[in-house]
Design a protein around this motif. Sequence first.
Motif, mmCIF file in Angstrom:
data_model
loop_
_atom_site.group_PDB
_atom_site.id
_atom_site.type_symbol
_atom_site.label_atom_id
_atom_site.label_comp_id
_atom_site.label_asym_id
_atom_site.label_seq_id
_atom_site.Cartn_x
_atom_site.Cartn_y
_atom_site.Cartn_z
ATOM 1 N N ALA A 163 9.520 19.336 33.573
ATOM 2 C CA ALA A 163 10.472 18.228 33.387
ATOM 3 C C ALA A 163 11.913 18.742 33.387
ATOM 4 C CB ALA A 163 10.157 17.509 32.085
ATOM 5 N N GLN A 164 12.097 20.000 32.977
ATOM 6 C CA GLN A 164 13.472 20.515 32.820
ATOM 7 C C GLN A 164 13.931 21.431 33.948
ATOM 8 O OE1 GLN A 164 12.853 22.654 29.243
ATOM 9 N NE2 GLN A 164 12.963 20.851 27.903
ATOM 10 N N LEU A 165 12.996 21.838 34.777
ATOM 11 C CA LEU A 165 13.295 22.896 35.758
ATOM 12 C C LEU A 165 14.513 22.568 36.632
ATOM 13 C CD1 LEU A 165 11.766 25.535 36.284
ATOM 14 C CD2 LEU A 165 10.674 24.396 38.222
ATOM 15 N N ASP A 166 15.421 23.526 36.734
ATOM 16 C CA ASP A 166 16.629 23.336 37.537
ATOM 17 C C ASP A 166 16.341 23.782 38.974
ATOM 18 O OD1 ASP A 166 19.120 23.427 38.716
ATOM 19 O OD2 ASP A 166 19.842 25.128 37.532
ATOM 20 N N VAL A 167 16.064 22.792 39.827
ATOM 21 C CA VAL A 167 15.680 23.076 41.205
ATOM 22 C C VAL A 167 16.583 22.287 42.136
ATOM 23 C CG1 VAL A 167 13.871 22.670 42.890
ATOM 24 C CG2 VAL A 167 13.259 23.417 40.620
ATOM 25 N N ARG A 168 17.057 22.926 43.206
ATOM 26 C CA ARG A 168 17.843 22.170 44.192
ATOM 27 C C ARG A 168 17.378 22.494 45.601
ATOM 28 N NH1 ARG A 168 23.503 22.790 44.751
ATOM 29 N NH2 ARG A 168 23.398 24.723 43.571
ATOM 30 N N PHE A 169 17.286 21.452 46.425
ATOM 31 C CA PHE A 169 16.932 21.630 47.828
ATOM 32 C C PHE A 169 18.194 21.322 48.636
ATOM 33 C CE2 PHE A 169 13.007 20.685 45.691
ATOM 34 C CZ PHE A 169 12.062 21.469 46.332
ATOM 35 N N VAL A 170 18.602 22.266 49.472
ATOM 36 C CA VAL A 170 19.822 22.063 50.247
ATOM 37 C C VAL A 170 19.448 22.103 51.728
ATOM 38 C CG1 VAL A 170 22.148 22.945 50.684
ATOM 39 C CG2 VAL A 170 21.061 23.337 48.458
ATOM 40 N N ALA A 171 19.768 21.017 52.452
ATOM 41 C CA ALA A 171 19.417 20.961 53.872
ATOM 42 C C ALA A 171 20.073 22.121 54.613
ATOM 43 C CB ALA A 171 19.869 19.632 54.453
ATOM 44 N N ALA A 172 19.332 22.714 55.551
ATOM 45 C CA ALA A 172 19.885 23.817 56.346
ATOM 46 C C ALA A 172 20.983 23.292 57.259
ATOM 47 C CB ALA A 172 18.783 24.463 57.168
ATOM 48 N N HIS A 231 16.185 24.759 61.060
ATOM 49 C CA HIS A 231 15.375 23.778 60.347
ATOM 50 C C HIS A 231 14.863 24.348 59.037
ATOM 51 C CE1 HIS A 231 11.045 24.593 61.216
ATOM 52 N NE2 HIS A 231 11.533 25.285 62.196
ATOM 53 N N GLY A 232 14.320 23.471 58.216
ATOM 54 C CA GLY A 232 13.932 23.897 56.887
ATOM 55 C C GLY A 232 15.077 23.648 55.931
ATOM 56 N N GLN A 233 14.954 24.181 54.732
ATOM 57 C CA GLN A 233 15.997 23.958 53.739
ATOM 58 C C GLN A 233 16.079 25.175 52.833
ATOM 59 O OE1 GLN A 233 14.752 20.384 51.754
ATOM 60 N NE2 GLN A 233 12.648 21.034 51.600
ATOM 61 N N ARG A 234 17.233 25.302 52.176
ATOM 62 C CA ARG A 234 17.397 26.383 51.202
ATOM 63 C C ARG A 234 16.948 25.849 49.857
ATOM 64 N NH1 ARG A 234 23.043 26.897 50.902
ATOM 65 N NH2 ARG A 234 22.719 28.589 49.439
ATOM 66 N N ILE A 235 16.244 26.691 49.103
ATOM 67 C CA ILE A 235 15.723 26.242 47.818
ATOM 68 C C ILE A 235 16.312 27.107 46.708
ATOM 69 C CG2 ILE A 235 13.629 25.871 46.453
ATOM 70 C CD1 ILE A 235 12.113 25.446 49.036
ATOM 71 N N LEU A 236 16.928 26.450 45.719
ATOM 72 C CA LEU A 236 17.560 27.182 44.619
ATOM 73 C C LEU A 236 16.805 26.923 43.321
ATOM 74 C CD1 LEU A 236 21.282 26.249 45.391
ATOM 75 C CD2 LEU A 236 20.052 28.263 46.146
ATOM 76 N N LEU A 237 16.422 27.992 42.648
ATOM 77 C CA LEU A 237 15.788 27.896 41.331
ATOM 78 C C LEU A 237 16.776 28.476 40.337
ATOM 79 C CD1 LEU A 237 13.352 27.428 39.447
ATOM 80 C CD2 LEU A 237 12.467 29.653 40.165
ATOM 81 N N TRP A 254 16.288 12.053 58.353
ATOM 82 C CA TRP A 254 15.834 11.586 57.044
ATOM 83 C C TRP A 254 15.777 12.757 56.055
ATOM 84 C CZ3 TRP A 254 10.978 7.922 57.894
ATOM 85 C CH2 TRP A 254 11.369 6.848 58.689
ATOM 86 N N HIS A 255 15.600 12.433 54.794
ATOM 87 C CA HIS A 255 15.423 13.461 53.764
ATOM 88 C C HIS A 255 14.003 14.010 53.824
ATOM 89 C CE1 HIS A 255 19.254 12.436 51.969
ATOM 90 N NE2 HIS A 255 18.936 11.181 52.213
ATOM 91 N N LEU A 256 13.832 15.184 53.209
ATOM 92 C CA LEU A 256 12.525 15.846 53.212
ATOM 93 C C LEU A 256 12.130 16.177 51.783
ATOM 94 C CD1 LEU A 256 10.240 17.386 54.781
ATOM 95 C CD2 LEU A 256 11.743 19.379 54.739
ATOM 96 N N LEU A 257 10.916 15.812 51.422
ATOM 97 C CA LEU A 257 10.368 16.261 50.133
ATOM 98 C C LEU A 257 9.224 17.231 50.424
ATOM 99 C CD1 LEU A 257 9.667 16.328 47.117
ATOM 100 C CD2 LEU A 257 8.434 14.175 47.408
ATOM 101 N N ASP A 258 9.430 18.500 50.096
ATOM 102 C CA ASP A 258 8.386 19.521 50.207
ATOM 103 C C ASP A 258 7.785 19.646 48.801
ATOM 104 O OD1 ASP A 258 6.888 21.814 50.308
ATOM 105 O OD2 ASP A 258 8.486 23.120 51.044
ATOM 106 N N SER A 259 6.810 18.776 48.496
ATOM 107 C CA SER A 259 6.332 18.724 47.107
ATOM 108 C C SER A 259 5.597 19.990 46.705
ATOM 109 C CB SER A 259 5.447 17.490 46.888
ATOM 110 O OG SER A 259 4.323 17.544 47.723
ATOM 111 N N GLY A 260 4.970 20.664 47.683
ATOM 112 C CA GLY A 260 4.288 21.925 47.365
ATOM 113 C C GLY A 260 5.270 22.946 46.805
ATOM 114 N N ALA A 261 6.517 22.905 47.319
ATOM 115 C CA ALA A 261 7.530 23.852 46.833
ATOM 116 C C ALA A 261 7.807 23.631 45.352
ATOM 117 C CB ALA A 261 8.818 23.718 47.650
#
Length: 229
Positions: free
Chosen positions: A65-74, A79-85, A31-38
Motif C-alpha cells: 500500500a505504501q510502496l513508492d513506485v513510478r513508471f515513466v514512459a520511455a 519502447h517500454g518504460q523506466r521503472i523507479l523504486l 495510450w497508457h500502459l499498466l505492467d501489473s506484473g512489475a
Amino acid sequence: MSEACALITIDGPSGSGKGTVASLLARQLGWHLLDSGALYRLLALAAQRRGISLDDDAALGTLGAQLDVRFVAAEAGLHGQRILLEGVEVGDELRTEQAGAGASQVAALPAVRAALLQRQRDFRVAPGLIADGRDMGTVVFPDAPLKVFLTASAEERARRRYLQLKDKVADVNLRSLLEEIRERDARDMHRAVAPLKPAADAVQLDSTTLSIEQVLERILTEAAARGLV
Ligand code: DC
C-alpha cells in the motif's frame, strides 16, 4: 479516473508475448500502459531488501500500500518504460527468473492483492489504457470493453525465454526454463485469490504459431470492431 476511458486488458501466462504486445499497442495507440506484473516484482524486491519474508501477508500488504513506485514512459522511439523504486531506477534485476518467482509467491497473498487493487485501477486515465497481467479482465477491470487472453504452449514459451536469455546468461538451460515455467503456471493458475484464467467474455488467442505482428493485428481488429480505435 474515468470509467468510460478506453481500455484493453491482456492477460495470460508468462512468455505468451503479452508484455511485448501490450507495450507495442500502448505506443501505437498513444495510450497508457499498466505492467501489473512489475508491481508484484517490485514488491517482492522491496521486501527482500527489507528482510521481509515473502510469505508474511500482513507485512507485505502494508508495504504494497505504501510502496513508492513510478513508471515513466520511455522517450519517443524507444519502447517500454523506466521503472523507479523509491526514486531509484530498477534495471534488469526486475526481469530475472528469481524476481519472477518472488513475484509469483507474493502475488498469491490476499492482503497483497487487496493493497495493489486500487493502485492498478488508478492507471485508467484518458486517452486509454492497455493493462497487462493475469487478472486484469477478471478482477481489476471486469468492465473492460475488450479482454484478450493470450496463451502459447509451455514449450514455445520456454524456447522464447531461452532465446532472450542465451546471450545474457552463461548457463541458461532450456529444460530448466521449461520446468520453471510449468511451476509458475501451476502456482498462478491454482492459487485461491485471482487465479490466472480467462474471463468468460475474453477473446482467446494462441500465439504459439503467430508472430507479434499477427497478434497485434488480431487485437486491433477486435478493438476496431468495438469502436475502441
Ligand atoms: O507478468 P510477470 O511475469 O511480470 O508477472 C510476475 C508474477 O506476478 C507472475 O508469476 C504472477 C504475478 N502476477 C499476478 O499474479 N497478477 C498480475 N496481474 C500480474 C502478475
